[in-house]
Design an enzyme around this catalytic site. Structure first.
Site, PDB file in Angstrom:
ATOM      1  N   SER A   1     -56.436  -3.030  14.100  1.00 55.50           N
ATOM      2  CA  SER A   1     -55.411  -3.441  15.062  1.00 55.50           C
ATOM      3  C   SER A   1     -53.995  -3.079  14.639  1.00 55.50           C
ATOM      4  O   SER A   1     -53.105  -2.979  15.487  1.00 55.50           O
ATOM      5  CB  SER A   1     -55.487  -4.961  15.303  1.00 55.50           C
ATOM      6  OG  SER A   1     -55.349  -5.661  14.084  1.00 55.50           O
TER       7      SER A   1
ATOM      8  N   ASP B   1     -47.872 -12.381  16.518  1.00 54.02           N
ATOM      9  CA  ASP B   1     -48.881 -13.422  16.711  1.00 54.02           C
ATOM     10  C   ASP B   1     -49.422 -13.821  15.341  1.00 54.02           C
ATOM     11  O   ASP B   1     -48.764 -13.595  14.325  1.00 54.02           O
ATOM     12  CB  ASP B   1     -49.973 -12.977  17.686  1.00 54.02           C
ATOM     13  CG  ASP B   1     -50.748 -11.755  17.207  1.00 54.02           C
ATOM     14  OD1 ASP B   1     -50.661 -11.410  16.009  1.00 54.02           O
ATOM     15  OD2 ASP B   1     -51.466 -11.139  18.026  1.00 54.02           O
TER      16      ASP B   1
ATOM     17  N   HIS C   1     -50.348 -10.204  13.458  1.00 52.32           N
ATOM     18  CA  HIS C   1     -49.737  -8.897  13.680  1.00 52.32           C
ATOM     19  C   HIS C   1     -48.213  -8.943  13.721  1.00 52.32           C
ATOM     20  O   HIS C   1     -47.623  -9.941  14.110  1.00 52.32           O
ATOM     21  CB  HIS C   1     -50.275  -8.299  14.990  1.00 52.32           C
ATOM     22  CG  HIS C   1     -51.767  -8.251  15.033  1.00 52.32           C
ATOM     23  ND1 HIS C   1     -52.523  -9.227  15.664  1.00 52.32           N
ATOM     24  CD2 HIS C   1     -52.649  -7.376  14.490  1.00 52.32           C
ATOM     25  CE1 HIS C   1     -53.805  -8.934  15.528  1.00 52.32           C
ATOM     26  NE2 HIS C   1     -53.909  -7.835  14.817  1.00 52.32           N
TER      27      HIS C   1
END
Length: 364
Positions: free
Chosen positions: A38, A336, A339
């Site tokens: 991610s 978040d 990240h």
């Protein structure tokens, strides 16, 4: 690439292009190929799971569009591409991608270890099977459309950069299984390092001439780990990060450095560089006041607990209905629970570019 996507990417490139510090233009790259999770996924995961929260706002709010990046804006790989004067990397799984300047194979949530190994370890398989092994197979398939032989690939890839950055999710799977920090350091870290070592050789066999291997960031500093493990951690460092948990990511980086050095000796004609994201994050935290990142432990987007995070509840996660977003994400390190923000990714990429440039042996 369709016209609307091209226009969006062009506007983003103009507005957020790297205007200071070291840059990669002297490397004269014509393509970048990224493998990862991610932290570098530019849109593959939302092709696989269109209902994912990061497929819609507030993800992407700083650049005015949700693109599948798990951030409020751009990722480190975007800034690296811009630094090389290349367009943003297109996700491999997007049918509109043209791959004229490389491709991004990264998928959010995936592991360095293949599915078979995860099953043997009794690890969660997650939502995607696009492990590092699968990503390398996708690269092989892409190359079959670009070149006809190893020599042909070597010629076509001589001005390309390959980046491998993966492993954090493997350790997360180990914690889900209930492994201790000691057990993960002893057993899982070597497996992950070994998988990345194998990937380096496969990438060399593709015909790559320049490779960057990126370590994991110290997740013991993340809102997620701080929320999950503050009560079980034996010690915190001077920044309030979980030192014993971060030792796993430090060991991972140390293992990768050894692997990179070994690969260099075995392939003297190939340029292989280690990119130290672990220490880059600590540099950013140390210089947070100068960088304007005043909040470095709380999530900008999220709710609950000491760090704006409620784990394990979909209706409490960033992107769920009525979940609050801070009014000033540029002042946050974390977007978040896991990240980085657009602003933090810029600061981190500046450090990584400055670090990798001498090793890439680029000349003006």
């Amino acid at each position: 690439m369709n016209l609307s996507t091209f226009i969006i990417n062009f506007i983003i490139f103009l507005f957020f292009s790297n205007t200071y510090g070291a840059d990669l233009t002297s490397c004269k790259l014509d393509a970048i190929y990224q493998f990862g999770d991610s932290l570098s996924d530019t849109g593959n995961s939302i092709v696989e799971i269109p209902q994912a929260y990061h497929a819609r706002l507030p993800y992407g709010e700083t650049i005015g569009k949700a693109t599948g990046r798990v951030s409020d804006g751009l990722l480190m790989i975007d800034y690296i591409a811009q630094s090389a004067s290349l367009p943003l990397l297109e996700p491999y799984e997007n049918s509109n991608s043209t791959f004229s300047h490389g491709a991004d194979f990264s998928v959010a949530g995936v592991t360095a270890l293949p599915k078979e190994t995860l099953m043997k370890l009794n690890f969660s398989l997650g939502f995607s099977n696009s492990s590092l092994e699968v990503q390398l197979e996708s690269m092989k398939e892409l190359l079959s459309t670009l070149c006809n032989s190893t020599r042909d690939c070597q010629e076509k890839l001589k001005s390309s950069l390959f980046i491998v950055g993966i492993g954090g999710n493997d350790f997360g799977r180990a914690f889900q299984r209930g492994d201790s920090v000691y057990e993960i350091n002893k057993t899982i870290v070597p497996l992950v390092v070994g998988a990345i070592e194998d990937s380096i050789q496969k990438i060399i066999n593709f015909g790559a001439r320049r490779i960057v291997v990126t370590g994991s960031y110290p997740m013991g500093c993340s809102p997620a780990y701080l929320t999950m493990f503050s009560n079980t951690s034996t010690t915190k460092d001077s920044f309030g990060c979980l030192k014993d948990y971060n030792d796993i990511f430090a060991s991972h980086g140390d293992g990768l450095k050894i692997v990179v050095e070994k690969a260099r000796k075995e392939n003297p004609n190939i340029t292989i560089v280690f990119s130290d994201l672990y220490n880059a994050l600590f540099s950013v935290i140390k210089d947070r006041s100068t960088l304007g990142l005043n909040s470095y432990q709380n999530a900008c987007c999220g709710t609950g607990g000491e760090y704006n995070v409620t784990l394990g509840q979909l209706d409490k996660m960033c992107g769920a209905k009525d979940i609050p977003v801070c009014p000033n994400p540029k002042e946050y390190l974390f977007w978040d629970e896991w990240h980085f923000t657009h602003q933090a990714n810029k600061a981190l990429s500046d450090l990584l570019i400055e670090e990798m440039l001498p090793g890439l042996q680029c000349t003006s």
